[in-house]
Design a protein around this motif. Structure first.
Motif, PDB file in Angstrom:
ATOM      1  N   VAL B  78      57.159  57.102  36.624  1.00 26.27           N
ATOM      2  CA  VAL B  78      57.728  55.743  36.429  1.00 26.27           C
ATOM      3  C   VAL B  78      59.065  56.104  35.575  1.00 26.27           C
ATOM      4  O   VAL B  78      59.146  57.040  34.644  1.00 26.27           O
ATOM      5  CB  VAL B  78      57.023  54.881  35.535  1.00 26.27           C
ATOM      6  CG1 VAL B  78      56.341  55.478  34.154  1.00 26.27           C
ATOM      7  CG2 VAL B  78      57.223  53.465  35.616  1.00 26.27           C
ATOM      8  N   GLY B  79      60.033  55.098  36.057  1.00 30.41           N
ATOM      9  CA  GLY B  79      61.172  55.338  35.575  1.00 30.41           C
ATOM     10  C   GLY B  79      62.121  56.148  36.182  1.00 30.41           C
ATOM     11  O   GLY B  79      63.364  56.315  35.830  1.00 30.41           O
ATOM     12  N   GLY B  80      61.791  57.202  36.728  1.00 33.12           N
ATOM     13  CA  GLY B  80      62.434  58.201  37.571  1.00 33.12           C
ATOM     14  C   GLY B  80      63.065  57.657  38.903  1.00 33.12           C
ATOM     15  O   GLY B  80      63.084  56.412  39.242  1.00 33.12           O
ATOM     16  N   PRO B  81      63.623  58.627  39.687  1.00 38.12           N
ATOM     17  CA  PRO B  81      64.189  58.290  40.992  1.00 38.12           C
ATOM     18  C   PRO B  81      63.306  57.770  42.081  1.00 38.12           C
ATOM     19  O   PRO B  81      63.644  57.235  43.139  1.00 38.12           O
ATOM     20  CB  PRO B  81      64.850  59.620  41.506  1.00 38.12           C
ATOM     21  CG  PRO B  81      64.180  60.635  40.821  1.00 38.12           C
ATOM     22  CD  PRO B  81      63.695  60.168  39.380  1.00 38.12           C
ATOM     23  N   ARG B  82      61.834  58.084  41.707  1.00 41.71           N
ATOM     24  CA  ARG B  82      60.932  57.709  42.845  1.00 41.71           C
ATOM     25  C   ARG B  82      61.076  56.157  43.499  1.00 41.71           C
ATOM     26  O   ARG B  82      61.463  55.370  42.675  1.00 41.71           O
ATOM     27  CB  ARG B  82      59.629  57.813  42.652  1.00 41.71           C
ATOM     28  CG  ARG B  82      58.906  57.205  41.651  1.00 41.71           C
ATOM     29  CD  ARG B  82      58.011  56.139  41.984  1.00 41.71           C
ATOM     30  NE  ARG B  82      57.697  55.339  40.969  1.00 41.71           N
ATOM     31  CZ  ARG B  82      58.216  54.253  40.529  1.00 41.71           C
ATOM     32  NH1 ARG B  82      59.304  53.758  41.001  1.00 41.71           N
ATOM     33  NH2 ARG B  82      57.804  53.529  39.502  1.00 41.71           N
ATOM     34  N   GLY B  83      61.049  55.942  44.512  1.00 48.03           N
ATOM     35  CA  GLY B  83      61.126  54.557  45.407  1.00 48.03           C
ATOM     36  C   GLY B  83      59.981  53.636  45.323  1.00 48.03           C
ATOM     37  O   GLY B  83      58.786  54.079  44.488  1.00 48.03           O
ATOM     38  N   VAL B  84      60.005  52.570  45.725  1.00 52.11           N
ATOM     39  CA  VAL B  84      58.855  51.663  45.795  1.00 52.11           C
ATOM     40  C   VAL B  84      58.533  51.414  47.290  1.00 52.11           C
ATOM     41  O   VAL B  84      59.490  50.969  47.999  1.00 52.11           O
ATOM     42  CB  VAL B  84      59.205  50.433  45.048  1.00 52.11           C
ATOM     43  CG1 VAL B  84      57.932  49.314  45.336  1.00 52.11           C
ATOM     44  CG2 VAL B  84      59.428  50.620  43.540  1.00 52.11           C
ATOM     45  N   PHE B 129      56.757  50.521  32.502  1.00 53.24           N
ATOM     46  CA  PHE B 129      55.759  49.527  32.994  1.00 53.24           C
ATOM     47  C   PHE B 129      55.924  48.772  34.286  1.00 53.24           C
ATOM     48  O   PHE B 129      55.925  47.356  34.229  1.00 53.24           O
ATOM     49  CB  PHE B 129      55.267  48.450  31.896  1.00 53.24           C
ATOM     50  CG  PHE B 129      54.128  48.012  32.030  1.00 53.24           C
ATOM     51  CD1 PHE B 129      53.035  48.361  33.204  1.00 53.24           C
ATOM     52  CD2 PHE B 129      53.448  46.912  31.361  1.00 53.24           C
ATOM     53  CE1 PHE B 129      51.823  47.707  33.240  1.00 53.24           C
ATOM     54  CE2 PHE B 129      52.458  46.380  31.222  1.00 53.24           C
ATOM     55  CZ  PHE B 129      51.491  46.730  32.317  1.00 53.24           C
ATOM     56  N   HIS B 130      56.406  49.622  35.246  1.00 52.14           N
ATOM     57  CA  HIS B 130      56.501  48.844  36.595  1.00 52.14           C
ATOM     58  C   HIS B 130      55.333  48.212  37.116  1.00 52.14           C
ATOM     59  O   HIS B 130      55.605  47.257  38.100  1.00 52.14           O
ATOM     60  CB  HIS B 130      57.140  49.997  37.542  1.00 52.14           C
ATOM     61  CG  HIS B 130      58.581  50.364  37.585  1.00 52.14           C
ATOM     62  ND1 HIS B 130      59.290  51.080  38.071  1.00 52.14           N
ATOM     63  CD2 HIS B 130      59.308  50.068  36.598  1.00 52.14           C
ATOM     64  CE1 HIS B 130      60.391  51.508  37.440  1.00 52.14           C
ATOM     65  NE2 HIS B 130      60.793  50.609  36.661  1.00 52.14           N
ATOM     66  N   GLY B 131      53.943  48.649  36.851  1.00 55.16           N
ATOM     67  CA  GLY B 131      53.024  48.097  37.272  1.00 55.16           C
ATOM     68  C   GLY B 131      53.193  46.498  36.917  1.00 55.16           C
ATOM     69  O   GLY B 131      52.583  45.657  37.842  1.00 55.16           O
ATOM     70  N   ARG B 132      53.699  45.953  35.781  1.00 52.89           N
ATOM     71  CA  ARG B 132      53.802  44.790  35.545  1.00 52.89           C
ATOM     72  C   ARG B 132      55.181  43.718  35.927  1.00 52.89           C
ATOM     73  O   ARG B 132      55.178  42.886  36.355  1.00 52.89           O
ATOM     74  CB  ARG B 132      53.741  44.500  33.804  1.00 52.89           C
ATOM     75  CG  ARG B 132      53.712  43.184  33.356  1.00 52.89           C
ATOM     76  CD  ARG B 132      53.884  43.021  31.874  1.00 52.89           C
ATOM     77  NE  ARG B 132      55.148  43.592  31.637  1.00 52.89           N
ATOM     78  CZ  ARG B 132      55.621  43.926  30.293  1.00 52.89           C
ATOM     79  NH1 ARG B 132      54.666  43.778  29.280  1.00 52.89           N
ATOM     80  NH2 ARG B 132      56.716  44.535  29.922  1.00 52.89           N
ATOM     81  N   ASP B 133      56.038  44.809  35.930  1.00 55.87           N
ATOM     82  CA  ASP B 133      57.502  44.091  35.836  1.00 55.87           C
ATOM     83  C   ASP B 133      58.217  44.332  37.237  1.00 55.87           C
ATOM     84  O   ASP B 133      59.077  43.672  37.371  1.00 55.87           O
ATOM     85  CB  ASP B 133      58.439  44.673  34.830  1.00 55.87           C
ATOM     86  CG  ASP B 133      58.043  44.505  33.416  1.00 55.87           C
ATOM     87  OD1 ASP B 133      57.502  43.502  33.219  1.00 55.87           O
ATOM     88  OD2 ASP B 133      57.969  45.508  32.405  1.00 55.87           O
ATOM     89  N   LEU B 134      57.409  45.318  38.212  1.00 53.56           N
ATOM     90  CA  LEU B 134      58.222  45.492  39.485  1.00 53.56           C
ATOM     91  C   LEU B 134      57.052  45.370  40.498  1.00 53.56           C
ATOM     92  O   LEU B 134      57.215  44.654  41.484  1.00 53.56           O
ATOM     93  CB  LEU B 134      58.872  46.906  39.506  1.00 53.56           C
ATOM     94  CG  LEU B 134      59.510  47.340  40.720  1.00 53.56           C
ATOM     95  CD1 LEU B 134      60.528  46.202  41.199  1.00 53.56           C
ATOM     96  CD2 LEU B 134      60.240  48.500  40.564  1.00 53.56           C
TER      97      LEU B 134
END
Lengths: 252, 252, 252
Positions: B78-84, B129-134
């Motif tokens: 999380v927070g690194g370069p991996r995409g969604v 916390f991309h689980g909540r925010d993204l």
């Protein structure tokens, strides 16, 4: 603040809140009856311990609104010959394996009727997760339609009692604070009674604040059970107690 | 009991049911899409173990209703370069980090399409916390609108597979009863196969009730995985097994 | 993706996610206000630790939608003389025991008003589970009606602050990954500050991916608290830390 309480779908089980099973039952209900509020009421009934579950189930459902449907699963015999029962007791519906889990509910109900449910889903289901695949659709049907799905047949209440002791003179749950719930209804116990556990004898206190920090006592808990606690401490640690530890009443 | 099941918002993660993270995702969904039923499907995927998560995610979503949206988060990067990525697979939507977590879903889907989602919220978000925010707002948008928020671009499926082994010949979850789930689809394994774990070799049993108390066996669990259990006991304790313990098939 | 977020009923407590208490509050809300989304926001605030709860409560409610009602329960004095307070702070409502649990919320609010709630249910209630029997109906009434049930009276804000330190230079939560949350607002701490914990001194990192696996660092967590972590590891294990472990800022 007047308001007619909404009936619920409530799950009582020994599935463990950390496991994948509660989420799958909630998903099954959300899919089948999205308009009915659903609650994971309790997921940490002691594993495989039908008697402890029977006492906790009765205690934890006393404040649910009329018309609620409770799916109760402590089911070591899943996939075996045990049947499925639906019980209407004092305005609540219960769906459970026919293994004694409803014994305390049935024994203490003022009005009660029971059905053996022979309905099964059309598709073949796995024999290891009736909580999701069999009890959950029956509970959803009850919540939507008000009666057990056919085919089902009335069953005599005494047949549901099995070998469950009521009261059960032992610890039936250690809560997250270390308090010890017993299988004894507090309303059956005069307040001057003393309680023996782990080599000590305790008196009653009406509330936590009546005791010094670190003091042990028994009291009527908010679910009607006789409970043993240590103010701002852990009774489980103090008495080396766990589920099954004997508890004795000492009448003066 | 006919009824068209309602699609859900479901969260699959390694957040831990005791932590604050599941509640915050549920709150984000309740605020953004209150009309859509939401479920904390599973919160105890082994921490940081993408391969275990990939197998459990596929297994635990087989019974969700068509149109459901699953947010899947096992995200050590999380927070690194991996995409969604957003994946539509056999009628379900998945939103996840592009780290292999969807590999088993993609590999086993009959029909599948994938998008890399470049949409980001207008306000700056924390990078932890991309689980909540993204992922959560993307999942809510999918559940309400049926397509990934723009900008997004189609992506080739093989790019999503990463280094995830399928099958994975190891324990991928120890459930609250001590049962051992493996990364092996039970439908790929003939019933006469024996299974080696912790120095013992086990046969199959169709259900718990077919075994004596204390007997160990393997079976097809209710989520389609090969699972190792001890009737009314803990296979984890019996075999000293945990997530990662190797499991081998012994073909006669 | 524009949408006015729906207000929620959210429960923050030290009840423990494994215990029966969260389910009973959720059931009470589902019965009393089924149309309002409800969330078990957080159930593992450190038991009896009002100061830790005060910091976590403020932090974990920053992203809830305007109009939400939060019931906060860390209440070692339940059943004693402590009162019940309702606080409106920056568009959120809080209901809690008057024991300092709302101190950080009140201290950090831009606009704030408080009431002592003397309303009690008509029926007599047990003195050990105000979370279900007293705070829950007050929260439901607030969520439906927008004001505290009468009788209630305005109260001066300084009276709510009690002995809660803000900031609190200690660990207030160990999360399921072993990360250490502190009672320090990260926005008050310049990024070049170093942090002392368990005999080591750590620098800041903007995100997990900026560190090597196994490296320890501090960062502003997604709830605004200064948090200490080890990338893909457990800071709690690395530093032998638990709730209460001191944390010190080392300004260059």
């Amino acid at each position: 603040m007047a308001h007619r309480p909404a009936p619920l779908l409530a799950l009582f089980s020994d599935f463990g809140s950390a496991g994948p099973y509660v989420g799958q039952v909630m998903a099954a209900w959300a899919a089948a009856a999205p308009e009915i509020p659903r609650v994971a009421l309790f997921s940490e009934s002691p594993a495989f311990d039908v008697e402890a579950g029977a006492h906790l189930l009765f205690a934890f459902t006393r404040t649910l609104p009329q018309g609620s449907v409770i799916e109760a699963v402590v089911d070591p015999g899943v996939g075996g010959p045990r049947g499925v029962v639906a019980v209407s007791a004092d305005g609540l519906w219960f769906v459970a394996p026919d293994n004694g889990l409803l014994a305390v509910v049935v024994q203490r109900a003022r009005t009660c009727a029971a059905w053996r449910v022979a309905w099964r889903p059309e598709a073949e289901i796995p024999q290891t997760f009736h909580g999701r695949d069999l009890f959950a659709p029956i509970a959803a049907a009850l919540a939507r339609g008000g009666e057990p799905p056919a085919p089902c047949a009335a069953v005599d209440l005494p047949a549901l009692l099995r070998d469950v002791s009521d009261p059960a003179f032992r610890v039936v749950l250690v809560d997250p604070y270390g308090n010890l719930m017993t299988g004894i209804r507090a309303s059956d116990v005069p307040p001057e009674t003393r309680v023996a556990v782990g080599g000590e004898i305790l008196g009653a206190a009406p509330r936590f604040e009546a005791c010094a920090a670190g003091e042990a006592f028994w009291y009527a808990n908010a679910n009607g059970l006789l409970e043993i606690a240590v103010n701002r401490g852990s009774a489980a640690a103090r008495f080396g107690a766990k589920v099954g530890t004997p508890v004795r009443l000492v009448r003066s």
